[in-house]
Design a protein around this motif. Structure first.
Motif, PDB file in Angstrom:
ATOM      1  N   LEU A  67     -70.304  40.576 -32.485  1.00 31.89           N
ATOM      2  CA  LEU A  67     -69.888  40.485 -31.080  1.00 31.89           C
ATOM      3  C   LEU A  67     -68.379  40.319 -30.956  1.00 31.89           C
ATOM      4  N   ILE A  68     -67.809  39.485 -31.801  1.00 32.91           N
ATOM      5  CA  ILE A  68     -66.364  39.251 -31.746  1.00 32.91           C
ATOM      6  C   ILE A  68     -65.613  40.536 -32.089  1.00 32.91           C
ATOM      7  N   VAL A  69     -66.039  41.218 -33.138  1.00 29.52           N
ATOM      8  CA  VAL A  69     -65.364  42.456 -33.552  1.00 29.52           C
ATOM      9  C   VAL A  69     -65.502  43.531 -32.483  1.00 29.52           C
ATOM     10  N   GLU A  70     -66.714  43.688 -31.923  1.00 34.47           N
ATOM     11  CA  GLU A  70     -66.944  44.713 -30.908  1.00 34.47           C
ATOM     12  C   GLU A  70     -66.109  44.487 -29.650  1.00 34.47           C
ATOM     13  N   ASN A  71     -65.925  43.229 -29.298  1.00 30.58           N
ATOM     14  CA  ASN A  71     -65.279  42.913 -28.030  1.00 30.58           C
ATOM     15  C   ASN A  71     -63.829  42.468 -28.170  1.00 30.58           C
ATOM     16  N   GLU A  72     -63.359  42.299 -29.407  1.00 32.01           N
ATOM     17  CA  GLU A  72     -62.033  41.725 -29.625  1.00 32.01           C
ATOM     18  C   GLU A  72     -60.922  42.499 -28.927  1.00 32.01           C
ATOM     19  N   GLN A  73     -60.900  43.809 -29.101  1.00 35.94           N
ATOM     20  CA  GLN A  73     -59.818  44.609 -28.515  1.00 35.94           C
ATOM     21  C   GLN A  73     -59.829  44.525 -26.989  1.00 35.94           C
ATOM     22  N   GLU A  74     -61.012  44.699 -26.403  1.00 34.22           N
ATOM     23  CA  GLU A  74     -61.117  44.633 -24.944  1.00 34.22           C
ATOM     24  C   GLU A  74     -60.731  43.244 -24.421  1.00 34.22           C
ATOM     25  N   MET A  75     -61.161  42.212 -25.122  1.00 37.80           N
ATOM     26  CA  MET A  75     -60.848  40.855 -24.688  1.00 37.80           C
ATOM     27  C   MET A  75     -59.348  40.583 -24.790  1.00 37.80           C
ATOM     28  N   LEU A  76     -58.709  41.099 -25.831  1.00 35.53           N
ATOM     29  CA  LEU A  76     -57.264  40.930 -25.970  1.00 35.53           C
ATOM     30  C   LEU A  76     -56.511  41.641 -24.845  1.00 35.53           C
ATOM     31  N   VAL A  77     -56.989  42.819 -24.464  1.00 33.54           N
ATOM     32  CA  VAL A  77     -56.354  43.573 -23.370  1.00 33.54           C
ATOM     33  C   VAL A  77     -56.482  42.776 -22.061  1.00 33.54           C
ATOM     34  N   ILE A  78     -57.670  42.235 -21.812  1.00 32.74           N
ATOM     35  CA  ILE A  78     -57.891  41.451 -20.587  1.00 32.74           C
ATOM     36  C   ILE A  78     -56.981  40.225 -20.580  1.00 32.74           C
ATOM     37  N   GLU A  79     -56.907  39.526 -21.714  1.00 32.27           N
ATOM     38  CA  GLU A  79     -56.037  38.350 -21.806  1.00 32.27           C
ATOM     39  C   GLU A  79     -54.576  38.728 -21.562  1.00 32.27           C
ATOM     40  N   GLU A  80     -54.154  39.891 -22.079  1.00 33.19           N
ATOM     41  CA  GLU A  80     -52.779  40.350 -21.873  1.00 33.19           C
ATOM     42  C   GLU A  80     -52.527  40.663 -20.399  1.00 33.19           C
ATOM     43  N   LYS A  81     -53.496  41.276 -19.738  1.00 37.91           N
ATOM     44  CA  LYS A  81     -53.355  41.572 -18.305  1.00 37.91           C
ATOM     45  C   LYS A  81     -53.195  40.281 -17.512  1.00 37.91           C
ATOM     46  N   ILE A  82     -53.980  39.281 -17.855  1.00 42.49           N
ATOM     47  CA  ILE A  82     -53.893  37.996 -17.146  1.00 42.49           C
ATOM     48  C   ILE A  82     -52.541  37.339 -17.400  1.00 42.49           C
ATOM     49  N   LYS A  83     -52.050  37.400 -18.638  1.00 41.43           N
ATOM     50  CA  LYS A  83     -50.768  36.766 -18.986  1.00 41.43           C
ATOM     51  C   LYS A  83     -49.594  37.372 -18.229  1.00 41.43           C
ATOM     52  N   ARG A  84     -49.729  38.609 -17.788  1.00 41.81           N
ATOM     53  CA  ARG A  84     -48.636  39.282 -17.083  1.00 41.81           C
ATOM     54  C   ARG A  84     -48.552  38.894 -15.602  1.00 41.81           C
ATOM     55  N   LEU A  85     -49.520  38.133 -15.128  1.00 45.00           N
ATOM     56  CA  LEU A  85     -49.512  37.683 -13.740  1.00 45.00           C
ATOM     57  C   LEU A  85     -48.681  36.412 -13.602  1.00 45.00           C
ATOM     58  N   ARG A  86     -48.329  36.078 -12.361  1.00 42.50           N
ATOM     59  CA  ARG A  86     -47.652  34.804 -12.109  1.00 42.50           C
ATOM     60  C   ARG A  86     -48.583  33.674 -12.526  1.00 42.50           C
ATOM     61  N   PHE A  87     -48.020  32.511 -12.826  1.00 39.70           N
ATOM     62  CA  PHE A  87     -48.805  31.394 -13.343  1.00 39.70           C
ATOM     63  C   PHE A  87     -49.923  30.974 -12.384  1.00 39.70           C
ATOM     64  N   ASP A  88     -49.626  30.871 -11.084  1.00 45.71           N
ATOM     65  CA  ASP A  88     -50.664  30.444 -10.143  1.00 45.71           C
ATOM     66  C   ASP A  88     -51.766  31.503 -10.016  1.00 45.71           C
ATOM     67  N   GLU A  89     -51.381  32.783 -10.143  1.00 40.55           N
ATOM     68  CA  GLU A  89     -52.383  33.855 -10.116  1.00 40.55           C
ATOM     69  C   GLU A  89     -53.268  33.784 -11.366  1.00 40.55           C
ATOM     70  N   GLN A  90     -52.647  33.519 -12.504  1.00 36.37           N
ATOM     71  CA  GLN A  90     -53.406  33.339 -13.732  1.00 36.37           C
ATOM     72  C   GLN A  90     -54.428  32.219 -13.575  1.00 36.37           C
ATOM     73  N   GLN A  91     -53.956  31.087 -13.052  1.00 40.55           N
ATOM     74  CA  GLN A  91     -54.825  29.919 -12.905  1.00 40.55           C
ATOM     75  C   GLN A  91     -56.046  30.220 -12.058  1.00 40.55           C
ATOM     76  N   VAL A  92     -55.843  30.828 -10.890  1.00 37.07           N
ATOM     77  CA  VAL A  92     -56.969  31.059  -9.992  1.00 37.07           C
ATOM     78  C   VAL A  92     -57.971  32.039 -10.606  1.00 37.07           C
ATOM     79  N   LEU A  93     -57.493  33.079 -11.283  1.00 38.71           N
ATOM     80  CA  LEU A  93     -58.419  34.024 -11.909  1.00 38.71           C
ATOM     81  C   LEU A  93     -59.180  33.384 -13.068  1.00 38.71           C
ATOM     82  N   VAL A  94     -58.488  32.612 -13.871  1.00 33.38           N
ATOM     83  CA  VAL A  94     -59.144  31.953 -15.009  1.00 33.38           C
ATOM     84  C   VAL A  94     -60.166  30.938 -14.516  1.00 33.38           C
ATOM     85  N   TYR A  95     -59.770  30.102 -13.564  1.00 32.13           N
ATOM     86  CA  TYR A  95     -60.719  29.101 -13.049  1.00 32.13           C
ATOM     87  C   TYR A  95     -61.942  29.765 -12.414  1.00 32.13           C
TER      88      TYR A  95
END
Length: 158
Positions: free
Chosen positions: A85-113
């Motif tokens: 599961l980790i190997v299959e989803n690792e690339q996609e999950m990293l891309v999603i995490e990178e997309k979130i990191k590019r947002l403003r901090f408060d935007e990151q917080q609300v999406l993560v929460y």
């Protein structure tokens, strides 16, 4: 979504894609965590094995049942499943995490929460010390910024 969240459909199809992507991310993370928890339970059971009389436990074919072997097999199977599961989803999950990191901090917080941790708007408003209405606007703006990666994927990762 958790029981207290409703799935809202947005007019912008890119925002709908963003919501589906974030929900899928959360579900994969939860599945991996559940499997890891079960693996830990099995490890505890394997390390706390007591002498058990299996002489009366027979399975089909007249062979004796071996509880330790069964637990060890399940543990190994779970370990393989977690890794897969980790190997299959690792690339996609990293891309999603990178997309979130590019947002403003408060935007990151609300999406993560909201999407990753499954919190409702009331709980998030308390945590972020903002009004629920203000958070709804922030969430919509964050989703719109997140959705930009679907509209212009090359520009987003430059």
């Amino acid at each position: 979504m958790t029981g207290n969240q409703r799935h809202k459909h947005y007019k912008n199809s890119h925002i709908d894609l963003a919501v589906k992507e974030l929900d899928g991310y959360r579900l994969r993370k939860q599945q991996i965590m559940r499997l890891k928890e079960r693996k830990l339970q099995l490890e505890d059971e394997l390390y706390s094995v007591k002498a058990v009389d299996y002489s009366k436990d027979k399975v089909q074919g007249g062979k004796f049942k071996d509880g330790l072997a069964d637990a060890t097999l399940e543990w190994a199977t779970l370990d393989d499943k977690i890794h897969k599961l980790i190997v299959e989803n690792e690339q996609e999950m990293l891309v999603i995490e990178e997309k979130i990191k590019r947002l403003r901090f408060d935007e990151q917080q609300v999406l993560v929460y909201y999407y990753i941790n499954g919190k409702n708007m009331t709980a998030i408003s308390i945590k972020m010390e903002r009004s629920v209405d203000g958070l709804k606007k922030l969430k919509k703006r964050a989703l719109a910024h997140y959705a930009e990666s679907f509209e212009n994927p090359q520009e987003f990762f430059e």
